[in-house]
Design a protein around this motif. Structure first.
Motif, short mmCIF file in Angstrom:
data_model
loop_
_atom_site.label_atom_id
_atom_site.label_comp_id
_atom_site.label_asym_id
_atom_site.label_seq_id
_atom_site.Cartn_x
_atom_site.Cartn_y
_atom_site.Cartn_z
N ALA A 57 38.13 48.13 57.36
CA ALA A 57 39.29 47.34 57.82
C ALA A 57 40.44 47.48 56.81
O ALA A 57 41.60 47.73 57.20
N LEU A 58 40.12 47.34 55.54
CA LEU A 58 41.15 47.45 54.50
C LEU A 58 41.75 48.86 54.47
O LEU A 58 42.95 49.02 54.29
N HIS A 59 40.89 49.86 54.63
CA HIS A 59 41.38 51.24 54.64
C HIS A 59 42.40 51.44 55.77
O HIS A 59 43.50 51.94 55.55
N ILE A 81 34.70 45.24 44.40
CA ILE A 81 35.33 46.55 44.14
C ILE A 81 35.97 47.16 45.38
O ILE A 81 36.91 47.97 45.28
N ALA A 82 35.52 46.75 46.58
CA ALA A 82 36.06 47.31 47.83
C ALA A 82 37.57 47.05 47.95
O ALA A 82 38.28 47.84 48.57
N THR A 83 38.06 45.95 47.39
CA THR A 83 39.49 45.63 47.47
C THR A 83 40.31 46.78 46.89
O THR A 83 41.19 47.34 47.54
N ALA A 84 40.01 47.14 45.65
CA ALA A 84 40.78 48.21 44.98
C ALA A 84 40.42 49.58 45.55
O ALA A 84 41.29 50.47 45.65
N GLU A 150 46.27 40.91 53.49
CA GLU A 150 45.30 39.91 53.03
C GLU A 150 43.88 40.45 53.15
O GLU A 150 43.47 40.91 54.22
N ASP A 151 43.17 40.39 52.03
CA ASP A 151 41.73 40.66 52.03
C ASP A 151 41.04 39.31 52.22
O ASP A 151 40.89 38.54 51.27
N ALA A 152 40.69 39.05 53.48
CA ALA A 152 40.07 37.77 53.82
C ALA A 152 38.58 37.99 54.09
O ALA A 152 37.98 37.30 54.92
N ALA A 153 37.99 38.96 53.37
CA ALA A 153 36.57 39.27 53.57
C ALA A 153 35.72 38.00 53.55
O ALA A 153 34.79 37.84 54.34
N CYS A 154 36.08 37.10 52.63
CA CYS A 154 35.26 35.90 52.42
C CYS A 154 35.78 34.69 53.18
O CYS A 154 35.22 33.60 53.03
N ALA A 155 36.87 34.83 53.96
CA ALA A 155 37.61 33.62 54.35
C ALA A 155 37.60 33.31 55.85
O ALA A 155 38.47 32.56 56.31
N ARG A 179 26.33 38.26 53.38
CA ARG A 179 26.69 37.33 52.31
C ARG A 179 27.87 36.43 52.72
O ARG A 179 28.20 35.48 52.02
N LYS A 180 28.47 36.74 53.86
CA LYS A 180 29.64 35.97 54.29
C LYS A 180 29.21 34.81 55.19
O LYS A 180 28.05 34.69 55.56
N VAL A 181 30.18 33.98 55.57
CA VAL A 181 29.86 32.73 56.26
C VAL A 181 29.29 32.96 57.66
O VAL A 181 28.41 32.24 58.11
#
Ligand code: PLP
Length: 387
Positions: A57-59, A81-84, A150-155, A179-181
């Protein structure tokens, strides 16, 4: 053993996967479309595009935002590390900025100080589910003509100023890793309010193919597709999407349950002077994807001792969120990087178990063991180093 996390998956998700397997359509079909429409409606975004995970998604978000070789993108080092990595995938350079000690989120003033002529975007992370100050970054990006991603991986399920994460900016990326909600095994979603981004994201996730499988399948006349640009196979399967639809129905409830556990931890630990608890300021609503405690008075060795003591008592914990610039893969990006707050948070934070359903006796056991052990570690440290 009390684990650090557990996905909340029920017979309903299993049945949905089963039904989809037997439906005859198992990848990027009707279930993916339904999941996208429901996710967009949930977040309040106009569109949602499902993909294979948040990294892909970020890519794709980087590509549609027009980021490429020679560009710099400001992001926190203190993130998975996926963010960077996503910034590097398009040939751009991650420029690491500092986070705020109490929210773990990007510090707007520090980010501003790192803007150069080459800066093209800011990649904001809502760390462990706590929303970052989106308006501050919108303002910053507006002043310097930068893209905000926005990196909302966790949100998923978190909110900022009364509106769900996913509705605030042009490109917001979510993860459905276990590991996410909420989880689909692996999986990701991009929300956007821009139709041009939506259409391009749909092309890019499926090899750049001009006509997707469903359209061809349902057509009464023959259609030949063209591959109009370099694309990728970043599809989500219908099996995952069917699970995701059921998870999404439970998301608000799961978040409420997680917030009750976080509140029980807050209450149990509020009088321990040597620690700082997660801070949720007015206007911020966290899904408590993780509950991270900062140990104010201990050195890293004491934190590790504390983690070992809790493990010995049957409680799994994790260290604070990683700093990407300290990883071997980032050696060349780590020269001249000074991020004392991020490094201190990584070294001196501990993440406690939090999952749904967590039994009352499990919560009690964690709070009692943590209180006893943190006081013991802090006391032995103060005896070693009297002021
Ligand atoms: C902040 C952040 N960004 C990106 C990712 C990558 O997500 P995925 O595993 O879905 O690719 C994660 C996963 O842990 C994450 O925490």
């Amino acid at each position: 053993m009390i684990p650090i996390a557990k996905p909340y998956l029920t017979e309903e998700e299993a049945q949905a996967a089963y039904d989809t397997i037997l439906s005859g359509w198992i990848t990027q079909g009707p279930k993916v479309q339904e999941f996208e429409e429901k996710f967009a409606a949930y977040t309040g975004a106009k569109y949602a595009v499902a993909v294979s995970n948040c990294t892909t998604a970020l890519h794709l978000a980087m590509i549609v935002a027009g980021i490429g070789p020679g560009d710099e993108v400001i992001c926190p080092s203190m993130s998975y590390i996926a963010t960077a990595n996503a910034i590097r995938y398009v040939g751009a350079t991650p420029v690491f900025a500092e986070v705020e000690p109490d929210t773990y989120n990007l510090d707007a003033a520090d980010a501003e100080a790192r803007i150069t002529d080459r800066t093209k975007a800011i990649l904001l992370v809502h760390q462990i589910g706590m929303p970052a100050d989106i308006d501050a970054f919108k303002d910053l990006c507006g002043r310097y003509n930068l893209k905000l991603l926005e990196d909302a991986a966790c949100a998923a399920g978190s909110a900022y100023k009364g509106a769900k994460i996913g509705s605030h900016s042009e490109l917001v990326c979510f993860s459905f890793h276990p590991r996410k909600v909420i989880s689909t095994g692996d999986g990701g979603m991009i929300t956007t309010n821009r139709e041009d981004y939506y259409n391009r994201l749909k092309l890019l996730r499926q090899h750049g193919m001009s006509v997707n499988d469903r359209v061809r399948h349902e057509a009464s006349r023959i259609i030949f597709e063209d591959h109009v640009e370099l694309g990728y196979n970043y599809r989500m399967t219908d099996i995952q999407a069917a699970v995701g639809i059921k998870q999404l129905e439970k998301l608000d409830w799961i978040v409420e349950e997680r917030r009750k556990i976080a509140a029980a931890y807050d209450q149990a630990f509020k009088d321990i002077d040597s620690i700082r608890l997660p801070q949720e300021y007015d206007g911020y609503f966290s899904n408590y994807q993780s509950y991270s405690i900062y140990l104010k008075d201990t050195a890293a060795v004491s934190r590790n001792t504390l983690m070992q003591k809790l493990l010995d008592r049957g409680i799994a914990t994790r260290r604070g969120i990683m700093n990407t610039h300290r990883e071997t893969a980032y050696k060349e990006y780590a020269t001249d990087v000074s991020l004392p707050v991020s490094e201190d948070l990584q070294d001196n934070s501990i993440i406690l178990p939090l999952y749904v359903p967590m039994k009352q006796e499990e919560i009690k056991f964690v709070t009692e063991c943590f209180t006893q052990e943190v006081l013991a570690v802090t006391m032995s440290k103060s005896m070693l180093q009297p002021d």
